[in-house]
Design an enzyme around this catalytic site. Structure first.
Site, PDB file in Angstrom:
ATOM      1  CG  ASP A 197       0.238  -3.208   4.187  1.00 23.78           C
ATOM      2  OD1 ASP A 197      -0.370  -2.662   3.247  1.00 23.78           O
ATOM      3  OD2 ASP A 197       1.485  -3.303   4.234  1.00 23.78           O
ATOM      4  CB  SER A 198      -4.527   0.231   3.278  1.00 22.95           C
ATOM      5  OG  SER A 198      -5.450  -0.787   2.955  1.00 22.95           O
ATOM      6  CG  ASP A 255      -1.278  -6.237   1.652  1.00 19.23           C
ATOM      7  OD1 ASP A 255      -0.928  -6.792   0.588  1.00 19.23           O
ATOM      8  OD2 ASP A 255      -1.610  -5.041   1.715  1.00 19.23           O
ATOM      9  CE  LYS A 272      -1.568  -5.942  -2.127  1.00 14.71           C
ATOM     10  NZ  LYS A 272      -0.511  -5.051  -1.578  1.00 14.71           N
ATOM     11  CD  GLU A 314       4.032  -2.745  -0.086  1.00 15.08           C
ATOM     12  OE1 GLU A 314       5.068  -2.079   0.102  1.00 15.08           O
ATOM     13  OE2 GLU A 314       2.918  -2.417   0.360  1.00 15.08           O
ATOM     14  CD  GLU A 353      -0.499   2.079  -3.933  1.00 15.26           C
ATOM     15  OE1 GLU A 353      -0.349   0.903  -3.524  1.00 15.26           O
ATOM     16  OE2 GLU A 353      -0.826   3.023  -3.195  1.00 15.26           O
TER      17      GLU A 353
HETATM   18  O1  KIV Z   1      -2.820  -2.154   1.473  1.00 18.34           O
HETATM   19  C1  KIV Z   1      -3.578  -1.949   0.521  1.00 18.34           C
HETATM   20  O2  KIV Z   1      -4.769  -1.638   0.673  1.00 18.34           O
HETATM   21  C2  KIV Z   1      -3.034  -2.100  -0.819  1.00 18.34           C
HETATM   22  C3  KIV Z   1      -3.850  -1.570  -1.951  1.00 18.34           C
HETATM   23  C4  KIV Z   1      -3.900  -0.111  -1.911  1.00 18.34           C
HETATM   24  C5  KIV Z   1      -3.387  -2.104  -3.242  1.00 18.34           C
HETATM   25  O3  KIV Z   1      -1.973  -2.602  -0.973  1.00 18.34           O
END
Ligand code: KIV
Length: 275
Positions: free
Chosen positions: A44-45, A83, A113, A115, A182
């Protein structure tokens, strides 16, 4: 051969390091896949590096599905992990399963993924029970940036370190197949990696993690808004792109581009008939 969650587990057991990169589109995923990366994270970056937000809070399920599906089309061998965006799983176990299911069905993810630690274990359990592999994420979890008060290293005090260690054991126990760590101290990540049977993937967590992940724009020098200490630049593609863009603009202005080699021909007698 297509990598799966089993491949990553076997790599940990054999002591082989796991490589993970982010990607958000087809052509980048294809390049990373051809380079041989083990797993691609549609992070989600993308909120920061693709959509230009200052954090990941505004990223939607539709954003993740749209970009995830493009990546999945480009990744022949790498395991694609998508994510779960902010508020797609925190609200309830039901929402978590429905949204993880959408990332698999519509985004064609191989895993999702999310969090968090003990507080999201009911969601991890339910998603795993639905047949969807879950990667957990602890330490600096960007969706909680407002609670942390900024992008800061996590787990420095005894209490904070103990909480991350306990959360790591909890997400493993809930069924997570891997754990992203992280921005945590190297020695804490090393201890967690030794304690867990599932692989750890570090980003700012030191070399003892079972694998490493970076946002690809960071490692290629394509994103300058913010560069964390844990980033290593492997190329200055941003400068190469800017120079190429400048040359293109200059050649348009000077009449150099398009050249003869870029033109389509037509017989002069046809053109004459048009006058
Ligand atoms: O969103 C993302 O790119 C991430 C990584 C930095 C692990 O969660």
């Amino acid at each position: 051969m297509k990598n799966t969650v089993v491949t990553l587990q076997q790599m940990k057991e054999k002591g082989e390091k796991i490589s993970m990169l982010t990607a958000y589109d087809y052509s980048t995923a294809k390049l990373e896949d051809e380079a041989g990366v083990n797993t691609i994270l549609v992070g989600d970056s993308l909120g920061n590096v693709i959509l230009g937000y200052e954090d990941t809070i505004s990223v939607t399920m539709e954003d993740m599905i749209h970009h995830g599906a493009a990546v999945a089309r480009g990744a022949k061998n790498a395991l694609v992990i998508i994510d779960m965006p902010f508020m797609s799983y925190q609200t309830s176990v039901y929402d978590a399963v429905v949204n993880a299911g959408r990332l698999m069905k519509e985004g064609r993810a191989g895993a999702v993924k999310l969090e968090g630690g003990a507080e999201v274990c009911p969601q991890i359990r339910a998603i795993v029970n639905a047949g969807i592999p879950v990667c957990a994420h602890l330490g600096l979890t960007p969706q909680s940036i407002n609670a942390f008060g900024g992008f800061k290293v996590q787990g420095k005090s005894e209490a904070a370190a103990r909480k991350i260690l306990e959360d790591a054991k909890a997400v493993q126990e809930a069924g997570a197949f891997a754990l992203v760590l992280e921005a945590v101290p190297r020695k804490l990540a090393a201890l967690i990696t030794k304690d867990l049977s599932i692989p750890t993937i570090g980003i700012g967590a030191g070399k003892e993690c079972d694998g490493q992940v970076l946002v690809y724009q960071d490692l290629l020098g394509m994103f300058s808004d913010f560069t964390p200490k844990f980033v290593k630049r492997y190329a200055e593609i941003g400068d190469i792109m800017k120079n190429a863009f400048r040359l293109y603009i200059e050649e348009i202005q000077n009449g150099v581009f398009p050249g003869e080699e870029n033109e389509y021909k037509i017989d002069d007698t046809i053109i004459e008939k048009l006058y």
